[in-house]
Design an enzyme around this catalytic site. Structure first.
Site, PDB file in Angstrom:
ATOM      1  N   SER A  33      47.454  -8.793 -25.833  1.00 33.96           N
ATOM      2  CA  SER A  33      47.991  -7.623 -26.520  1.00 33.96           C
ATOM      3  C   SER A  33      47.109  -6.424 -26.196  1.00 33.96           C
ATOM      4  CB  SER A  33      48.002  -7.859 -28.036  1.00 33.96           C
ATOM      5  OG  SER A  33      48.160  -6.632 -28.716  1.00 33.96           O
ATOM      6  N   GLY A  58      50.299 -10.016 -19.653  1.00 34.78           N
ATOM      7  CA  GLY A  58      51.577 -10.253 -20.345  1.00 34.78           C
ATOM      8  C   GLY A  58      52.635  -9.294 -19.823  1.00 34.78           C
ATOM      9  N   HIS A  59      52.263  -8.001 -19.758  1.00 35.60           N
ATOM     10  CA  HIS A  59      53.197  -7.007 -19.208  1.00 35.60           C
ATOM     11  C   HIS A  59      53.532  -7.344 -17.747  1.00 35.60           C
ATOM     12  CE1 HIS A  59      51.002  -4.405 -22.276  1.00 35.60           C
ATOM     13  NE2 HIS A  59      52.256  -4.311 -22.668  1.00 35.60           N
ATOM     14  N   HIS A  83      48.370  -5.416 -19.521  1.00 39.32           N
ATOM     15  CA  HIS A  83      47.628  -6.669 -19.316  1.00 39.32           C
ATOM     16  C   HIS A  83      48.578  -7.642 -18.619  1.00 39.32           C
ATOM     17  CE1 HIS A  83      50.038  -7.895 -22.700  1.00 39.32           C
ATOM     18  NE2 HIS A  83      49.499  -6.961 -23.460  1.00 39.32           N
TER      19      HIS A  83
HETATM   20  P1  AMP Z   1      54.086  -3.192 -25.601  1.00 38.21           P
HETATM   21  O1  AMP Z   1      53.441  -2.395 -24.506  1.00 38.21           O
HETATM   22  O2  AMP Z   1      53.115  -3.860 -26.502  1.00 38.21           O
HETATM   23  O3  AMP Z   1      55.145  -2.401 -26.324  1.00 38.21           O
HETATM   24  O4  AMP Z   1      54.845  -4.374 -24.881  1.00 38.21           O
HETATM   25  C1  AMP Z   1      55.780  -4.135 -23.855  1.00 38.21           C
HETATM   26  C2  AMP Z   1      56.524  -5.402 -23.567  1.00 38.21           C
HETATM   27  O5  AMP Z   1      55.595  -6.402 -23.134  1.00 38.21           O
HETATM   28  C3  AMP Z   1      57.234  -5.969 -24.812  1.00 38.21           C
HETATM   29  O6  AMP Z   1      58.497  -6.492 -24.417  1.00 38.21           O
HETATM   30  C4  AMP Z   1      56.298  -7.057 -25.251  1.00 38.21           C
HETATM   31  O7  AMP Z   1      56.937  -8.086 -25.970  1.00 38.21           O
HETATM   32  C5  AMP Z   1      55.765  -7.569 -23.919  1.00 38.21           C
HETATM   33  N1  AMP Z   1      54.491  -8.255 -24.112  1.00 38.21           N
HETATM   34  C6  AMP Z   1      53.410  -7.789 -24.788  1.00 38.21           C
HETATM   35  N2  AMP Z   1      52.444  -8.739 -24.807  1.00 38.21           N
HETATM   36  C7  AMP Z   1      52.931  -9.806 -24.140  1.00 38.21           C
HETATM   37  C8  AMP Z   1      52.407 -11.097 -23.823  1.00 38.21           C
HETATM   38  N3  AMP Z   1      51.184 -11.489 -24.209  1.00 38.21           N
HETATM   39  N4  AMP Z   1      53.182 -11.959 -23.114  1.00 38.21           N
HETATM   40  C9  AMP Z   1      54.434 -11.583 -22.716  1.00 38.21           C
HETATM   41  N5  AMP Z   1      54.982 -10.373 -22.989  1.00 38.21           N
HETATM   42  C10 AMP Z   1      54.238  -9.496 -23.688  1.00 38.21           C
END
Ligand code: AMP
Length: 280
Positions: free
Chosen positions: A185, A36-37, A34
């Site tokens: 998320s 965020g990533h 998304h």
């Molecule tokens: P994940 O795929 O959930 O393991 O997340 C991968 C990376 O993206 C991790 O460093 C998370 O902290 C970051 N991340 C996930 N959601 C967000 C968000 N809403 N805003 C910024 N970074 C995010």
């Protein structure tokens, strides 16, 4: 954009880049990407020549088999998003490629892993520690990018990078939110329409607590208020709501100077466990 599924082919590509004096940025993810990533990819693009995004749903960091089974996997959509974002390379290994043998190493992060996520998800940070160490050794980045959304993960990774002298810069990026405040998320896609609408209360309560603490209200009173707000909405099952010291992650009774505290929350909405935090 290159897509690699084997360590060997990724290493060959990166060795070639290093020969040309390129700097490498690593963004570890579990996919179901998304914005965020993508904000991490954009930050990495600004700082480094070659941005590697890993997409790997790491089984060893899931303590709940149902959460692992239901974790969204959307590789084709992820690949397109990364390509559009200007990512240089994706590393998407199979479980067998990442773990030809089950690791026996156990990582213990001391007090950092006995609180909050560590207390609620035994073994989680051991799994995180092992997988990111493997990724750091495979990619050998100049910089690695993590989101503040996973605040405790950032603390654990910082400890790991320092204790084991990984020698690269850890960059922490701010949480990207939906317009109603909900932290983006991958797990949000598992919420039904009613749960999704209610999910915005997490940030409302966090922000309200932050404002009250800044206005000088006692920590215990603010936590009591926040918990009662969650109790009013029967779909929520609150795991924790804590005001902590940003460095130690231990609960505080009095807040410190600006930027030295965080409010952290984890709550189930139906079957989906969501986390969020603000630093203040
Ligand atoms: P994940 O795929 O959930 O393991 O997340 C991968 C990376 O993206 C991790 O460093 C998370 O902290 C970051 N991340 C996930 N959601 C967000 C968000 N809403 N805003 C910024 N970074 C995010």
């Amino acid at each position: 954009m290159e897509v690699f599924t084997s360590v060997k082919s990724l290493r060959q590509y990166l060795d070639h880049q290093l020969l040309q004096q390129k700097t490498i940025g690593l963004v570890p993810t579990m996919g179901a990407l998304h914005n965020g990533h993508i904000s991490l990819i954009e930050a990495a693009k600004k700082d480094t020549d070659i941005v590697v995004c890993s997409v790997f749903v790491n089984p060893t960091q899931f303590n709940n088999p149902e959460d692992l089974a239901k974790y969204p996997r959307t590789f084709e959509a992820d690949r397109i998003m990364l390509e559009n974002a200007g990512c240089s390379a994706v590393f998407a290994p199979s479980v067998e490629e990442m773990y030809p043998e089950q690791p026996v190493l156990k990582m213990n992060f001391g007090a950092l892993e006995t609180v909050m996520e560590g207390a609620s998800r035994p073994g989680h940070f051991n799994g995180v520690g092992i997988v990111v160490s493997k990724l750091f050794n495979i990619v050998r980045p100049h910089r690695a990018y993590f989101g503040q959304k996973d605040l405790q993960q950032v603390s654990v990774v910082r400890q790991l990078v320092n204790d084991l002298a990984f020698g690269f810069e850890l960059v922490v990026c701010p949480t990207v939110r939906e317009t109603d405040g909900l932290a983006m998320s991958s797990r949000n896609t598992r919420l039904d329409a009613n749960e999704r609408a209610l999910a915005s209360h997490i940030y409302r309560i966090l922000a309200g607590a932050g404002a009250d603490l800044r206005a000088g209200k006692p920590v215990s009173e603010v936590i009591g208020w926040a918990k009662s707000e969650f109790e009013k909405i029967s779909e929520f099952n609150l795991d924790y709501f804590e005001v902590v010291n940003l460095k130690t992650l231990l609960p505080v009774e009095k807040i410190g100077s600006t930027g030295s505290n965080a409010i952290c929350v984890a709550a189930f909405l139906g079957p989906v466990r969501l986390i969020d935090n603000i630093i203040f």
